[in-house]
Design a protein around this motif. Sequence first.
Motif, PDB file in Angstrom:
ATOM      1  N   TYR A 179      73.921   7.366  -6.274  1.00 52.87           N
ATOM      2  CA  TYR A 179      73.893   5.901  -6.221  1.00 52.87           C
ATOM      3  C   TYR A 179      72.685   5.385  -6.985  1.00 52.87           C
ATOM      4  O   TYR A 179      71.606   5.955  -6.845  1.00 52.87           O
TER       5      TYR A 179
ATOM      6  N   TYR B 121      74.264   5.096  -9.900  1.00 48.75           N
ATOM      7  CA  TYR B 121      74.591   5.450 -11.284  1.00 48.75           C
ATOM      8  C   TYR B 121      75.852   6.283 -11.422  1.00 48.75           C
ATOM      9  O   TYR B 121      76.038   6.945 -12.427  1.00 48.75           O
TER      10      TYR B 121
ATOM     11  N   ALA C 278      59.317   7.178 -10.931  1.00 52.66           N
ATOM     12  CA  ALA C 278      59.051   5.821 -10.454  1.00 52.66           C
ATOM     13  C   ALA C 278      60.361   5.147 -10.089  1.00 52.66           C
ATOM     14  O   ALA C 278      60.456   4.446  -9.086  1.00 52.66           O
ATOM     15  N   PHE C 279      61.377   5.379 -10.920  1.00 53.60           N
ATOM     16  CA  PHE C 279      62.691   4.808 -10.651  1.00 53.60           C
ATOM     17  C   PHE C 279      63.390   5.534  -9.511  1.00 53.60           C
ATOM     18  O   PHE C 279      63.873   4.916  -8.568  1.00 53.60           O
TER      19      PHE C 279
ATOM     20  N   GLU D 183      61.999   5.100  -5.990  1.00 53.62           N
ATOM     21  CA  GLU D 183      62.204   3.747  -5.481  1.00 53.62           C
ATOM     22  C   GLU D 183      63.631   3.581  -4.961  1.00 53.62           C
ATOM     23  O   GLU D 183      63.843   3.034  -3.885  1.00 53.62           O
ATOM     24  N   PHE D 184      64.595   4.090  -5.719  1.00 55.28           N
ATOM     25  CA  PHE D 184      65.992   4.008  -5.254  1.00 55.28           C
ATOM     26  C   PHE D 184      66.158   4.767  -3.945  1.00 55.28           C
ATOM     27  O   PHE D 184      66.802   4.284  -3.010  1.00 55.28           O
TER      28      PHE D 184
ATOM     29  N   ARG E 286      64.376   2.943  -0.973  1.00 54.27           N
ATOM     30  CA  ARG E 286      65.064   1.720  -0.554  1.00 54.27           C
ATOM     31  C   ARG E 286      66.360   2.033   0.192  1.00 54.27           C
ATOM     32  O   ARG E 286      66.669   1.414   1.203  1.00 54.27           O
ATOM     33  N   GLN E 287      67.098   3.010  -0.313  1.00 53.76           N
ATOM     34  CA  GLN E 287      68.348   3.381   0.345  1.00 53.76           C
ATOM     35  C   GLN E 287      68.095   4.009   1.721  1.00 53.76           C
ATOM     36  O   GLN E 287      68.788   3.725   2.682  1.00 53.76           O
TER      37      GLN E 287
END
Lengths: 373, 328
Positions: free
Chosen positions: B242, B244, B284-285, B288-289, B292-293
């Motif tokens: 998720y 992507y 970093a990306f 973060e995903f 948050r999830q």
Amino acid sequence: MKITFPHAGNMYVPIKVLLETIGICYVMPPLCNKRTLEYGSTHSPEFICLPFKIILGDFIHGIQNGADTVLFCGGLGQCRLGYYGDLQTEILKSVGHNVKFICIDLTFMTVKEIVEKIKPLTEGKSLGKIIKAIACAIWTVFRVDKLYRLASYTRCREVVKGYTDNTMKEFHTRVQNAKGYKAIIKEINRAMRTLKTLKIDKKAKPLKVAIVGEFYVALEPSANLDVEKKLGNMGVEVHNTLSVSHWIMEHFIKRNLPVKSKNTPHEAGKEYMRTDDIGGHGLETVGNAVLCGRSGYDGIIHLYPFTCMPEIIAQCTFNEIQNKYGIPIITLILDEMSGEAGYMTRVEAFIDILERKRETSKPVMDKKCGMNV
Amino acid sequence: MLTSVATASKVVYNKGCCISENLPVIGLPKGLFYYEHSILWESFFKILGFPVITSEDTNKEILDNGIIHCSNETCLPVKVFHGHVYSLKDKTDYIFIPRYTSIDKNEYTCPKFCGLPDMALLNLKNKIKVLEVKLHIDKDTGLTFESLKEIARILGVNYQDTIEAFQTAIELFHEKKQEISRVNCYNQVRDLKKRAVSVLGHPYVIYDSYLSMKLIKKLKEKDIDVYTPLNLDHKTKRHNAYPYQGKAFWEVGFENLGSAFTYAQDKNMNGIIYLSPFACGVDAFIIEFIERQFKDRYKVPFLKLTIDEHTGEAGFDTRVEAFLDMIG
């Protein structure tokens, strides 16, 4: 439906033209300031690059002022820019802003693609009008960039210091209040006329410095501590190798033309990087540094945001370029905690070095002249 | 036809034969791509008949040499990679550094992989000779064959042989990969008496025992089952990555996002540790995903550990221990 868009230097002028010509309702976030950065960095991951934070701040500003749709770009590849939109949507959602994202794909940009992507915004508007708006916007890009180039020419040569800055400041205030293509072009022409009538020292031979590096921080004055203006006022002529018009030329116009032509900085950069793409503007940075080294600049300033991956690769070519072309290069890495004084000390020291270098190489030039006589 | 070549060359590969004195020696640095694709490239050169030397496991000296030769901003794994290249400098004639741009459709690599051969050359002041193979599968596989042609020219071997060797090596690689995933196959955590923790991160960080401070070993010593992205099959990871799924992203992003969300769905997974090098742009990306999830949807404890060249092992251990205490 009200849309908002991020800033990138003077990019807002053509975007304004585009949206106003089509007749789309929009909210422009205020020009980037401390608040923008604060909003942005509060909600962003720690190691994301600076443009992400500023752009997110712009969105939040825009949404607070009533926007419900965000116009942005996306794409694919190695650079993080392509994936900004996905994470920003997620972050905005978690902050409680449920907005719509319209991402224009930068990787394969064509007129058709743009028209299709902005369709939800343009319902009920004729196709002819949209295409006319795109054309007007592109023309504005070239005009604004020309104005900026003229300003960097006059700023270091002007007799009364501060005149160029005042003109540009006035231009920005007036253009923000102007409505429509004609009014905006009128403002650009007005500023140009003022700059052309400025009294300048025609005999001056200022140091010539080029700016290379990451696209966003090189263009956005609030991200690069307005280094272009500050250098100009120190009497240095600055050539920013990155500009929106150049970008549009390479990525939009040349791509849509039937005849394929080569990207000059890319070709020059292949001297050190034997590949087509290292992500972002990495290869352009290398190529531009090589081109500036060849064409008699006094120095190069390399700007990039902290943790920018393509520029880190580009940076490792600079030792070789400095040695081969005898051109000094300074790298400034920018993040949201930029202490301005520290950076300016380094820039000033760099300029001192360039001046000293020019002085020591002068006698050699005089000798040459003497021999000719 | 190819399968017969595969079996034939497997014999060659297992024997590790054809070591003649006049042949150039190929060096394979043990960093970055090595942890996933070592079998592919090692067998490629061995099938062609060249002796291959792999650098030692990462150690202090390698790390120090890497730091000396790289700019400050370069990330830790790339610095270590330079150290490996440096250690091979005098032992080998050529050092093999592939240039990965995209290693599958819609799957890109970190930009540092795209510039790796040039970076190594520039940072080590052209003191080494580099062999490179370009992989840009998303755009054009022709680039790979062009670079194979170049390798054939440099090494003085037949181009057809090179291609054949490459294809055989790829087959071998896929075979081994399937074997590994068969052995490690994860369905769900079965052994409920033991605690289970999954360790995520770039393969060249979590499997490099020096960089990861033997994290996996330490966990196993505490009688904990450790799961890594290797335990999941390719399809599951892509399916759960998720947000992507079906879109373009970094390969390592697919691996870790997919693994994180697959493991998080397992009720018996006690915790997830993410090991990330300092200032990693890709992480970093990804992190973060994941964070948050996890906050919104899953109830699994998550620990993010950042490593760099200064890391003190004691501090690292304390945090891991505290995390283990927390998950009970």
